[in-house]
Design an enzyme around this catalytic site. Structure first.
Site, short mmCIF file in Angstrom:
data_model
loop_
_atom_site.label_atom_id
_atom_site.label_comp_id
_atom_site.label_asym_id
_atom_site.label_seq_id
_atom_site.Cartn_x
_atom_site.Cartn_y
_atom_site.Cartn_z
N CYS A 151 47.62 57.67 44.00
CA CYS A 151 46.17 57.46 43.91
C CYS A 151 45.70 57.65 42.46
CB CYS A 151 45.42 58.40 44.83
SG CYS A 151 43.62 58.33 44.61
N GLU A 199 38.06 57.21 48.33
CA GLU A 199 37.88 57.58 46.93
C GLU A 199 36.74 56.80 46.28
OE1 GLU A 199 38.90 60.15 45.79
OE2 GLU A 199 41.07 60.44 45.70
N HIS A 238 44.56 37.02 27.82
CA HIS A 238 43.37 37.60 28.47
C HIS A 238 43.49 39.11 28.52
CE1 HIS A 238 46.43 36.69 31.50
NE2 HIS A 238 46.03 37.78 32.12
N HIS A 275 42.72 55.11 51.83
CA HIS A 275 42.41 56.20 50.92
C HIS A 275 41.56 55.70 49.74
CE1 HIS A 275 42.90 60.04 48.89
NE2 HIS A 275 43.23 59.39 47.80
P1 5GP Z 1 47.53 38.59 34.74
O1 5GP Z 1 48.33 39.07 35.88
O2 5GP Z 1 48.01 37.29 34.17
O3 5GP Z 1 47.36 39.65 33.69
O4 5GP Z 1 46.06 38.37 35.30
C1 5GP Z 1 45.50 37.11 35.52
C2 5GP Z 1 44.18 37.30 36.19
O5 5GP Z 1 43.51 36.05 36.28
C3 5GP Z 1 44.29 37.82 37.62
O6 5GP Z 1 43.56 39.04 37.74
C4 5GP Z 1 43.72 36.71 38.49
O7 5GP Z 1 42.98 37.20 39.58
C5 5GP Z 1 42.85 35.94 37.52
N1 5GP Z 1 42.74 34.52 37.79
C6 5GP Z 1 43.73 33.67 38.18
N2 5GP Z 1 43.27 32.41 38.25
C7 5GP Z 1 41.96 32.44 37.90
C8 5GP Z 1 40.96 31.44 37.77
O8 5GP Z 1 41.17 30.25 37.97
N3 5GP Z 1 39.73 31.86 37.39
C9 5GP Z 1 39.43 33.17 37.14
N4 5GP Z 1 38.19 33.47 36.78
N5 5GP Z 1 40.36 34.14 37.25
C10 5GP Z 1 41.61 33.79 37.62
ZN ZN Z 2 43.01 60.03 45.94
#
Ligand code: 5GP
Ligand code: ZN
Length: 219
Positions: free
Chosen positions: A191, A212, A135, A208
């Site tokens: 930040c 921002e 992803h 903060h």
């Molecule tokens: P990673 O840390 O693996 O790069 O990011 C995985 C992302 O998938 C995280 O931002 C998390 O919030 C998201 N995520 C985890 N489980 C699910 C899910 O079941 N559905 C969706 N849409 N996002 C998910």
């Molecule tokens: Zn800042």
């Protein structure tokens, strides 16, 4: 297990409502992150069976595949920029100037451009992903979200743990290939906007970030 949770979107994107699956085609599914770490946080999921379960660093070694992913992220970046314009266009000074010019009678020959929201979006992968399916994160730069609850949430998008898609292909000796995971995630907070340091004071950082965010969307 929970680490396979993104697989369902890839397998049956058509079964989700538009507030979950943004769009899908033969090669990609774009979704809303369920736990957004910014005011807008999307994920791009490639559907290629041979790449789907690979680590992004390995999958992106394939130049042809990398090009396809980069091209699709450009599409998604544009879409995300449009979403930001709809969300924050009323707050942004540049957008207000454009609106005012549009409604002037007669309208001026040269309209102000409006804000370039595309440059307010970052696109990349985590050096150590937590979810198994490949992803790519597409998120607004603000890092302002109720779901940003843990120290590692901030640093995973604000240190070299986050590798921008533009940086691929990575050089063979790129240090990010061997992430000192704990190192990046435990780093002192900085930040994203003004560069101010917050040590390990998460609550202060969060306050903060809210300030921002308010200024950023009004720019
Ligand atoms: P990673 O840390 O693996 O790069 O990011 C995985 C992302 O998938 C995280 O931002 C998390 O919030 C998201 N995520 C985890 N489980 C699910 C899910 O079941 N559905 C969706 N849409 N996002 C998910
Ligand atoms: Zn800042």
């Amino acid at each position: 297990g929970v680490r396979d949770g993104l697989g369902a979107y890839i397998a049956k994107p058509e079964t989700y409502p538009p507030n979950v699956v943004v769009y899908h085609n033969d090669n990609f599914v774009a979704i809303h992150d369920m736990f957004p770490k910014s005011s807008l946080h999307l994920l791009l999921l490639p559907r290629d069976q041979t790449k789907m379960r690979m680590h992004p660093f390995d999958a992106f070694e394939d130049a042809e595949f990398l090009t396809k992913v980069k091209t699709e992220t450009q599409t998604l970046r544009k879409l995300a920029a449009g979403e930001l314009r709809r969300k924050f266009g009323k707050d942004s000074a540049q957008e207000q100037a454009r609106e005012a010019a549009l409604s002037a009678d007669p309208p001026p020959d040269k309209l102000p451009q409006g804000r370039n929201w595309e440059q307010e979006i970052v696109v990349g992968v985590h050096a150590v992903p937590s979810m198994n399916h490949l992803h790519v994160h597409v998120l607004s730069v603000d890092r302002y979200s109720e779901r940003l609850k843990h120290r590692k949430h901030y640093n995973s998008f604000s240190t070299p743990f986050f590798v921008p898609i533009e940086d691929f292909p990575l050089a063979e000796d790129d240090v990010r290939r061997n992430p000192t995971e704990e190192g990046y995630l435990k780093q002192d907070f900085t930040c994203w906007r003004c560069g101010r340091g917050f040590g390990n004071r998460f609550a202060e950082l969060k306050q903060h970030l809210e300030q921002e965010f308010k200024e950023w969307k009004k720019l």
